[in-house]
Design a protein around this motif. Structure first.
Motif, PDB file in Angstrom:
ATOM      1  N   ARG A   1      -3.812   3.821  -2.402  1.00 32.66           N
ATOM      2  CA  ARG A   1      -3.096   3.285  -3.567  1.00 32.66           C
ATOM      3  C   ARG A   1      -2.439   1.967  -3.204  1.00 32.66           C
ATOM      4  O   ARG A   1      -1.938   1.792  -2.110  1.00 32.66           O
ATOM      5  CB  ARG A   1      -2.032   4.264  -4.037  1.00 32.66           C
ATOM      6  CG  ARG A   1      -2.605   5.466  -4.711  1.00 32.66           C
ATOM      7  CD  ARG A   1      -1.572   6.405  -5.254  1.00 32.66           C
ATOM      8  NE  ARG A   1      -0.286   5.773  -5.458  1.00 32.66           N
ATOM      9  CZ  ARG A   1       0.806   6.414  -5.844  1.00 32.66           C
ATOM     10  NH1 ARG A   1       0.777   7.694  -6.054  1.00 32.66           N
ATOM     11  NH2 ARG A   1       1.944   5.777  -6.005  1.00 32.66           N
ATOM     12  N   THR A   2      -2.458   1.047  -4.138  1.00 33.14           N
ATOM     13  CA  THR A   2      -1.770  -0.224  -3.954  1.00 33.14           C
ATOM     14  C   THR A   2      -0.659  -0.332  -4.975  1.00 33.14           C
ATOM     15  O   THR A   2      -0.747   0.221  -6.072  1.00 33.14           O
ATOM     16  CB  THR A   2      -2.732  -1.417  -4.097  1.00 33.14           C
ATOM     17  OG1 THR A   2      -3.372  -1.345  -5.372  1.00 33.14           O
ATOM     18  CG2 THR A   2      -3.780  -1.408  -3.004  1.00 33.14           C
ATOM     19  N   CYS A   3       0.386  -1.029  -4.602  1.00 30.66           N
ATOM     20  CA  CYS A   3       1.535  -1.221  -5.480  1.00 30.66           C
ATOM     21  C   CYS A   3       1.582  -2.666  -5.927  1.00 30.66           C
ATOM     22  O   CYS A   3       1.208  -3.567  -5.187  1.00 30.66           O
ATOM     23  CB  CYS A   3       2.837  -0.890  -4.749  1.00 30.66           C
ATOM     24  SG  CYS A   3       2.935   0.801  -4.172  1.00 30.66           S
TER      25      CYS A   3
ATOM     26  N   GLY B   1      -9.700   4.339  -1.195  1.00 36.59           N
ATOM     27  CA  GLY B   1      -8.869   4.967  -2.218  1.00 36.59           C
ATOM     28  C   GLY B   1      -7.388   4.923  -1.913  1.00 36.59           C
ATOM     29  O   GLY B   1      -6.613   5.711  -2.461  1.00 36.59           O
TER      30      GLY B   1
ATOM     31  N   SER C   1      -9.713  -0.557  -1.101  1.00 37.07           N
ATOM     32  CA  SER C   1     -10.331  -0.151  -2.359  1.00 37.07           C
ATOM     33  C   SER C   1     -11.316   0.995  -2.148  1.00 37.07           C
ATOM     34  O   SER C   1     -11.285   1.994  -2.873  1.00 37.07           O
ATOM     35  CB  SER C   1     -11.034  -1.352  -2.989  1.00 37.07           C
ATOM     36  OG  SER C   1     -11.691  -0.980  -4.166  1.00 37.07           O
TER      37      SER C   1
ATOM     38  N   VAL D   1       0.840  -1.195   0.000  1.00 35.10           N
ATOM     39  CA  VAL D   1       0.000   0.000   0.000  1.00 35.10           C
ATOM     40  C   VAL D   1       0.874   1.243   0.000  1.00 35.10           C
ATOM     41  O   VAL D   1       2.037   1.200   0.390  1.00 35.10           O
ATOM     42  CB  VAL D   1      -0.967   0.029   1.206  1.00 35.10           C
ATOM     43  CG1 VAL D   1      -1.948  -1.127   1.138  1.00 35.10           C
ATOM     44  CG2 VAL D   1      -0.210   0.002   2.519  1.00 35.10           C
ATOM     45  N   ASP D   2       0.301   2.328  -0.450  1.00 33.57           N
ATOM     46  CA  ASP D   2       1.026   3.593  -0.521  1.00 33.57           C
ATOM     47  C   ASP D   2       0.084   4.696  -0.053  1.00 33.57           C
ATOM     48  O   ASP D   2      -0.946   4.947  -0.673  1.00 33.57           O
ATOM     49  CB  ASP D   2       1.478   3.839  -1.960  1.00 33.57           C
ATOM     50  CG  ASP D   2       2.424   5.021  -2.095  1.00 33.57           C
ATOM     51  OD1 ASP D   2       2.779   5.634  -1.077  1.00 33.57           O
ATOM     52  OD2 ASP D   2       2.808   5.324  -3.237  1.00 33.57           O
ATOM     53  N   ASP D   3       0.432   5.319   1.071  1.00 34.08           N
ATOM     54  CA  ASP D   3      -0.378   6.423   1.580  1.00 34.08           C
ATOM     55  C   ASP D   3       0.493   7.661   1.674  1.00 34.08           C
ATOM     56  O   ASP D   3       1.579   7.708   1.104  1.00 34.08           O
ATOM     57  CB  ASP D   3      -1.042   6.062   2.915  1.00 34.08           C
ATOM     58  CG  ASP D   3      -0.045   5.822   4.042  1.00 34.08           C
ATOM     59  OD1 ASP D   3       1.179   5.942   3.810  1.00 34.08           O
ATOM     60  OD2 ASP D   3      -0.490   5.527   5.159  1.00 34.08           O
TER      61      ASP D   3
ATOM     62  N   CYS E   1       4.654   1.150  -9.146  1.00 33.93           N
ATOM     63  CA  CYS E   1       3.705   1.595  -8.121  1.00 33.93           C
ATOM     64  C   CYS E   1       2.542   2.291  -8.769  1.00 33.93           C
ATOM     65  O   CYS E   1       2.622   2.801  -9.827  1.00 33.93           O
ATOM     66  CB  CYS E   1       4.404   2.503  -7.133  1.00 33.93           C
ATOM     67  SG  CYS E   1       3.562   2.606  -5.571  1.00 33.93           S
TER      68      CYS E   1
END
Length: 95
Positions: free
Chosen positions: A76-78, A74, A71, A11-13, A95
């Motif tokens: 982001r997933t890598c 919102g 999901s 995940v990317d936050d 990514c």
């Protein structure tokens, strides 16, 4: 019992990318989420992860609940890909 997510969720936050490798990673990520952005799906994902951590629910159900929340929220997933040589060379970032 293992509490590992296989494969880990990437995940990317706002704090950058990280791997969610186990239930405790998922629980911590959910707990760090801002209160004003939480919703019913967040609550259900938190409950599912805690229930799986306590052994009251299968880990697969917790993983599905966490992915559903990711999901909806919102986040982001890598893509998790094993390209060690390419990554070490700094050629590109997925990514």
């Amino acid at each position: 019992m293992t509490d590992l997510f296989d494969p880990p969720l990437q995940v990317d936050d706002e704090f950058g990318p990280r791997a969610i490798c186990c239930l405790m990673d998922a629980i911590e990520f959910l707990e760090e989420w801002p209160f004003e952005k939480r919703c019913k799906v967040h609550l259900k994902a938190s409950e599912a992860c805690c229930a799986a951590y306590d052994g009251r629910q299968p880990i697969d159900a917790a993983r599905v609940a966490f992915r559903s929340w990711v999901s909806v929220a919102g986040v982001r997933t890598c893509i998790s890909v094993q390209l060690d040589a390419v990554e070490r060379a700094g050629v590109f970032e997925i990514c």
